[in-house]
Write an enzyme that holds these catalytic residues in place. Sequence first.
Site, PDB file in Angstrom:
ATOM      1  N   GLY A  11      19.594  62.087 -17.468  1.00 21.01           N
ATOM      2  CA  GLY A  11      18.338  62.110 -17.947  1.00 21.01           C
ATOM      3  C   GLY A  11      17.444  61.022 -17.289  1.00 21.01           C
ATOM      4  O   GLY A  11      17.993  60.193 -16.493  1.00 21.01           O
ATOM      5  N   ASP A  57      29.273  67.317 -24.273  1.00 24.51           N
ATOM      6  CA  ASP A  57      28.406  67.062 -25.324  1.00 24.51           C
ATOM      7  C   ASP A  57      28.956  65.961 -26.183  1.00 24.51           C
ATOM      8  O   ASP A  57      30.034  66.299 -26.834  1.00 24.51           O
ATOM      9  CB  ASP A  57      28.464  68.454 -26.175  1.00 24.51           C
ATOM     10  CG  ASP A  57      27.573  68.369 -27.324  1.00 24.51           C
ATOM     11  OD1 ASP A  57      26.970  66.896 -27.509  1.00 24.51           O
ATOM     12  OD2 ASP A  57      27.157  69.401 -28.115  1.00 24.51           O
ATOM     13  N   LYS A  92      22.039  65.974 -34.031  1.00 24.93           N
ATOM     14  CA  LYS A  92      23.659  65.859 -33.806  1.00 24.93           C
ATOM     15  C   LYS A  92      23.978  64.866 -32.835  1.00 24.93           C
ATOM     16  O   LYS A  92      24.847  64.089 -33.098  1.00 24.93           O
ATOM     17  CB  LYS A  92      24.292  67.162 -33.384  1.00 24.93           C
ATOM     18  CG  LYS A  92      24.335  68.143 -34.531  1.00 24.93           C
ATOM     19  CD  LYS A  92      24.892  69.518 -34.280  1.00 24.93           C
ATOM     20  CE  LYS A  92      26.276  69.538 -33.841  1.00 24.93           C
ATOM     21  NZ  LYS A  92      26.767  71.003 -33.406  1.00 24.93           N
ATOM     22  N   GLY A 103      33.220  54.914 -32.353  1.00 30.13           N
ATOM     23  CA  GLY A 103      34.619  55.123 -32.632  1.00 30.13           C
ATOM     24  C   GLY A 103      35.335  54.699 -31.366  1.00 30.13           C
ATOM     25  O   GLY A 103      36.468  54.111 -31.301  1.00 30.13           O
ATOM     26  N   TYR A 146      14.115  63.623 -34.545  1.00 29.85           N
ATOM     27  CA  TYR A 146      14.255  62.582 -33.462  1.00 29.85           C
ATOM     28  C   TYR A 146      14.133  61.499 -34.517  1.00 29.85           C
ATOM     29  O   TYR A 146      15.255  60.493 -34.197  1.00 29.85           O
ATOM     30  CB  TYR A 146      13.197  62.919 -32.524  1.00 29.85           C
ATOM     31  CG  TYR A 146      13.365  61.708 -31.368  1.00 29.85           C
ATOM     32  CD1 TYR A 146      14.378  61.792 -30.676  1.00 29.85           C
ATOM     33  CD2 TYR A 146      12.480  60.542 -31.505  1.00 29.85           C
ATOM     34  CE1 TYR A 146      14.395  60.496 -29.702  1.00 29.85           C
ATOM     35  CE2 TYR A 146      12.434  59.727 -30.508  1.00 29.85           C
ATOM     36  CZ  TYR A 146      13.406  59.839 -29.493  1.00 29.85           C
ATOM     37  OH  TYR A 146      13.701  58.791 -28.504  1.00 29.85           O
ATOM     38  N   TYR A 160      28.727  49.563 -38.302  1.00 31.03           N
ATOM     39  CA  TYR A 160      30.222  49.227 -37.376  1.00 31.03           C
ATOM     40  C   TYR A 160      30.091  47.840 -37.003  1.00 31.03           C
ATOM     41  O   TYR A 160      31.151  46.989 -36.971  1.00 31.03           O
ATOM     42  CB  TYR A 160      30.130  50.092 -36.299  1.00 31.03           C
ATOM     43  CG  TYR A 160      30.952  51.218 -36.399  1.00 31.03           C
ATOM     44  CD1 TYR A 160      30.654  52.300 -37.205  1.00 31.03           C
ATOM     45  CD2 TYR A 160      32.251  51.396 -35.722  1.00 31.03           C
ATOM     46  CE1 TYR A 160      31.132  53.324 -37.534  1.00 31.03           C
ATOM     47  CE2 TYR A 160      33.133  52.423 -35.815  1.00 31.03           C
ATOM     48  CZ  TYR A 160      32.402  53.740 -36.452  1.00 31.03           C
ATOM     49  OH  TYR A 160      33.254  54.742 -36.790  1.00 31.03           O
ATOM     50  N   THR A 176       7.778  55.021 -22.455  1.00 28.74           N
ATOM     51  CA  THR A 176       8.028  54.582 -20.845  1.00 28.74           C
ATOM     52  C   THR A 176       7.774  55.854 -19.775  1.00 28.74           C
ATOM     53  O   THR A 176       8.204  56.797 -20.416  1.00 28.74           O
ATOM     54  CB  THR A 176       9.713  54.335 -20.968  1.00 28.74           C
ATOM     55  OG1 THR A 176      10.147  53.579 -21.817  1.00 28.74           O
ATOM     56  CG2 THR A 176      10.196  53.842 -19.552  1.00 28.74           C
ATOM     57  N   ARG A 187       5.422  65.474 -22.149  1.00 30.54           N
ATOM     58  CA  ARG A 187       4.808  64.284 -22.456  1.00 30.54           C
ATOM     59  C   ARG A 187       3.712  64.142 -21.704  1.00 30.54           C
ATOM     60  O   ARG A 187       3.635  64.838 -20.755  1.00 30.54           O
ATOM     61  CB  ARG A 187       5.956  63.158 -22.408  1.00 30.54           C
ATOM     62  CG  ARG A 187       6.645  63.149 -23.730  1.00 30.54           C
ATOM     63  CD  ARG A 187       7.925  61.955 -23.795  1.00 30.54           C
ATOM     64  NE  ARG A 187       8.844  62.240 -22.581  1.00 30.54           N
ATOM     65  CZ  ARG A 187       9.806  61.460 -22.634  1.00 30.54           C
ATOM     66  NH1 ARG A 187      10.235  60.583 -23.544  1.00 30.54           N
ATOM     67  NH2 ARG A 187      10.591  61.663 -21.975  1.00 30.54           N
TER      68      ARG A 187
HETATM   69  N1  UDP Z   1      -0.782  64.179 -25.358  1.00 29.97           N
HETATM   70  C1  UDP Z   1      -1.652  65.031 -24.838  1.00 29.97           C
HETATM   71  N2  UDP Z   1      -1.832  65.966 -24.152  1.00 29.97           N
HETATM   72  C2  UDP Z   1      -0.735  66.443 -23.551  1.00 29.97           C
HETATM   73  C3  UDP Z   1       0.530  65.970 -23.870  1.00 29.97           C
HETATM   74  C4  UDP Z   1       0.418  64.936 -24.988  1.00 29.97           C
HETATM   75  O1  UDP Z   1      -3.067  64.459 -25.525  1.00 29.97           O
HETATM   76  O2  UDP Z   1      -0.668  67.245 -22.634  1.00 29.97           O
HETATM   77  C5  UDP Z   1      -0.874  63.503 -26.236  1.00 29.97           C
HETATM   78  C6  UDP Z   1       0.098  63.338 -27.550  1.00 29.97           C
HETATM   79  O3  UDP Z   1      -0.633  64.155 -28.567  1.00 29.97           O
HETATM   80  C7  UDP Z   1       0.218  61.948 -27.833  1.00 29.97           C
HETATM   81  C8  UDP Z   1       0.332  61.239 -26.816  1.00 29.97           C
HETATM   82  O4  UDP Z   1      -0.314  62.044 -25.788  1.00 29.97           O
HETATM   83  O5  UDP Z   1      -1.020  61.558 -28.985  1.00 29.97           O
HETATM   84  C9  UDP Z   1       1.562  60.831 -26.227  1.00 29.97           C
HETATM   85  O6  UDP Z   1       2.431  61.911 -26.084  1.00 29.97           O
HETATM   86  P1  UDP Z   1       3.836  61.839 -25.670  1.00 29.97           P
HETATM   87  O7  UDP Z   1       4.465  63.600 -25.930  1.00 29.97           O
HETATM   88  O8  UDP Z   1       3.876  61.579 -24.279  1.00 29.97           O
HETATM   89  O9  UDP Z   1       4.595  60.883 -26.378  1.00 29.97           O
HETATM   90  P2  UDP Z   1       4.799  60.453 -27.961  1.00 29.97           P
HETATM   91  O10 UDP Z   1       3.699  61.363 -28.872  1.00 29.97           O
HETATM   92  O11 UDP Z   1       6.206  60.748 -28.417  1.00 29.97           O
HETATM   93  O12 UDP Z   1       4.264  58.915 -27.911  1.00 29.97           O
END
Ligand code: UDP
Length: 328
Positions: A11, A57, A92, A103, A146, A160, A176, A187
Amino acid sequence: MKRILITGAAGFLGSHLCDRFIKEGYHVIGMDNLITGRLSNIEHLFPLANFEFYNHDVSKFIHVPGELDYILHFASPASPIDYLKIPIQTLKVGSLGIHNCLGLAKAKNARVLIASTSEVYGDPTVHPQREDYWGNVNPIGPRGVYDEAKRFQEAMTMAYHTFHGLETRIVRIFNTYGPRMRLNDGRVLPAFIGQALRGEDLTIFGDGSQTRSFCYVDDLVEGIYRLLHSDYPYPVNVGNPDEITIKEFAEEIIQLTGTDQKIVYHELPKDDPKQRQPDITKAREILGWEPKIDRKEGLKRTYAYFCSLSQDELNKKEHNDFEKYTIK
Ligand code: UDP
């Protein structure tokens, strides 16, 4: 040679951690089931004798031959779109996955560091967020899979620590960014840069007044490295306190990319936190850490990475499917 297992190795964060621990001379065992990770993030490590990779996994029993000194549990879907696509796996890997890691750590007498998150604070009513704030989380909302997995993960890890005396560390990671983020992870940063590079309008959710505080990946990795080697078992925020509204962020991306596209506004996803900023007093005091790379420099490096992707990669249709997965 110290041996470290890194789950979620393929990732975004996992792969940067693999690079760092290889650089520090560790034997790194990467593990990932590749549902959100990509082998291209770590294939440069495959020729190395001190790197191994298992496609596995971690929600299922983990077998690792030989000794282990450290385990970093970074396997997890980590973007709101991913939670909608794969909610059960998200729960999960945070619950069964950490149980398996703990563990394994107990059996190998290894120290465990878990990737927790600012999402444990939910839509925070305290600002900035300190580690002693308990949060404002909706367990049954779209982000609940999440947030609650990560909260459970912290509880299990502390259990633990207190019951078995296991050496544990908890990092609460704030937003980040950097090279190797997935263009289609939904994101805000890859969304905006991808849109700019494809000549599409930039999509702001809500009115853009919500805030985030973005940390460049190298700074985060340094904080994690220091925390692992500290003796502090309680949660520590690691993030960059430089807070910005999403509207201002869109404007910065427009300036950075030179795009002449406009901003368009979409519905704000459910439970989207209104504000977020880490209080990093603890990280400063305990780890002697603070971020070094400002947003201008970090964005420049990240943009260079996205520019290096092929046109095919950039134009994949899946990068435009965020509407289908917008959390309502
Ligand atoms: N966001 C946005 N346009 C996009 C994607 C995300 O305005 O195309 C906004 C989203 O609604 C949030 C912020 O940007 O308020 C950060 O979103 P992201 O998914 O990066 O992370 P998180 O919300 O988990 O901080």
